[in-house]
Design an enzyme around this catalytic site. Sequence first.
Site, short mmCIF file in Angstrom:
data_model
loop_
_atom_site.label_atom_id
_atom_site.label_comp_id
_atom_site.label_asym_id
_atom_site.label_seq_id
_atom_site.Cartn_x
_atom_site.Cartn_y
_atom_site.Cartn_z
CG ASP A 220 -2.01 1.12 1.26
OD1 ASP A 220 -2.95 0.88 0.48
OD2 ASP A 220 -2.07 2.09 2.24
CD GLU A 269 14.37 -14.83 5.19
OE1 GLU A 269 14.10 -15.24 5.66
OE2 GLU A 269 15.18 -13.69 5.77
C1 GLC Z 1 -4.49 3.03 -0.30
C2 GLC Z 1 -5.48 2.13 -0.80
C3 GLC Z 1 -6.39 2.56 -0.32
C4 GLC Z 1 -6.43 3.32 0.97
C5 GLC Z 1 -5.26 4.74 1.65
C6 GLC Z 1 -3.96 4.52 1.96
O1 GLC Z 1 -4.13 3.73 -1.80
O2 GLC Z 1 -5.63 1.51 -1.69
O3 GLC Z 1 -7.96 2.51 -0.31
O4 GLC Z 1 -7.35 4.36 1.24
O5 GLC Z 1 -3.91 3.20 0.64
O6 GLC Z 1 -4.20 3.17 3.63
#
Ligand code: GLC
Length: 566
Positions: A220, A269
């Site tokens: 993310d 790993e």
């Molecule tokens: C990313 C995710 C989104 C989230 C953001 C903060 O863009 O896809 O859904 O709100 O990160 O974590």
Amino acid sequence: MTDVRSDDTRQAIEAEQATDASWWRQAAVYQIYPRSFADADGDGLGDLPGILSRVDYLASLSIDAIWLSPFYPSALADGGYDVADYRDVDPRLGTLDDFDKLIAALHERGIRVIVDIVPNHTSNLHEWFGEALAAGRGSAARERYIFRDGTGDGGEEPPTDWESVFGGPAWERVEDGQWYFHNFATEQPDLNWDHPEVREDFLRTLRFWSDRGVDGFRIDVAHMLTKDLSEPLPSRAELELIPQDGNHPLIDRDDVHEVYAEWRRVFDEYDPPRTAVAEAWVSTSERRAKYASAEGLGQAFNFDLLEADFDAAAFRTIIADNLAQAQATGSSTTWVLSNHDVTRHATRYGLPALAGRPVKQGTEWVAAGGPDDAIDRGRGLRRARAATLLLLGLPGSTYLYQGEELGLQEVAEIAAEQRQDPAFFRGGEFDGLGRDGCRVPLPWSADGASFGFGDAAAHLPQPAWFADHAVDVETADPESTLSLYREALGIRRLLQTEERLDWIETGRTDVLRLVRPNGWQVVANFGTDAFPLEAEEADRVVLGTAEDRSVPGETTVWIAPEGLLG
Ligand code: GLC
């Protein structure tokens, strides 16, 4: 239609892919948003046992892997992207035991599992943040996050005037008067990636899930972890002028790749090595390639098509650019048209101005929730099917989002008090309406409480028209979008051998035609006039997005190589 699925070639390719460490290079990955997939315990919220109960459905799609959006303990301030514990399951979604059962059932059917890692920020309910608040200013516990004193009289003003991605200030004041930084919702304090404990803890998390058999990770906001917050901090206006070339204080810094080099050593790993795909909204495809390097995460989402118009020239440029980029770096490219953060592509493509993202007309957002008569949903779906079939025929991986296989449109009918997305309430990016419209729980049957999603009303309201798109309805209809996805994904592995394509000039600016090294051809007609095929070629069309296969407007077809059909 000619059945090519029982072909020996297909079985040989499948057998090879099952043991292949580079399975991810041309995988079809299906994204599950767990709270909205299937609800086994009848509380209105999707859960892991719900997904387990639908494993046969996933297998029927012939996907290579699923990507699970966060299912970790969370107060759901941002749909689970506010993680309170990275190494557990939210009790409302199940248990670790449920997770193990799910992964075993998926592996048994040859479906790999990718989980979401959210390293930029924790939830404000994470143990560390609790410690940071309790320990007070100047404490070691606060060092794991980004705390600063305020400005102005008595520190009443935030350290800077920066805005969060979801809108509103990016700093929040705590009881003793200090401020903490949050790029996203207030409940998502950013971690300090200069802190060794932060780095070590994520290595532990990667091993924890890898040891449980997870095949890969989706990272993310991979481009935001590291920061240079040395004083004096720039103002918002100054920040916006700083180029995103690797030295920006907050975005896409070169030093973030040190983090991923360390992660790569952990992935390696394992046998086969664990894979990763970066969510990195960076300024150029060159910058994106750094995340996809073999010494780093290995692959990165390419959002170019998601942001493009339904336009042959735009698609061709983007496809060529990303394939060249992937070839230069040794990665494989990725294709995405929808995910849990954007308006569904069947709706985007029905908008009057062919904008990749919803567009503003006067003071109105024209998208889901905008004036309904401004959206041509029939056209949107036709184009969505054509675009998807083109993508599935390209070299590289395709990431699909739950519900697109049903041809779902964005749901507009969600009252403000039923909305959940912090982006809606904070009024920031994501086009004013937030992202709830693509997160409404799936319809499994034309009737029943919540259309077969579960025994109770779903946590986001499902509109009446979901009945027409229910899995049981579309399964029974050979012309449905679900049938199209099943057929396309069933045949797709035949196409995905060598990661190359050659363009065949069509003499038309609105028609793209390409051939894969194994002879498979894809013809995508972005215009409205038909593009007739030679009779011999038309006989080899095994799949198309319209009933008429000799290629009508806004239609894509796949042509099998000569000799394959016998
Ligand atoms: C990313 C995710 C989104 C989230 C953001 C903060 O863009 O896809 O859904 O709100 O990160 O974590």
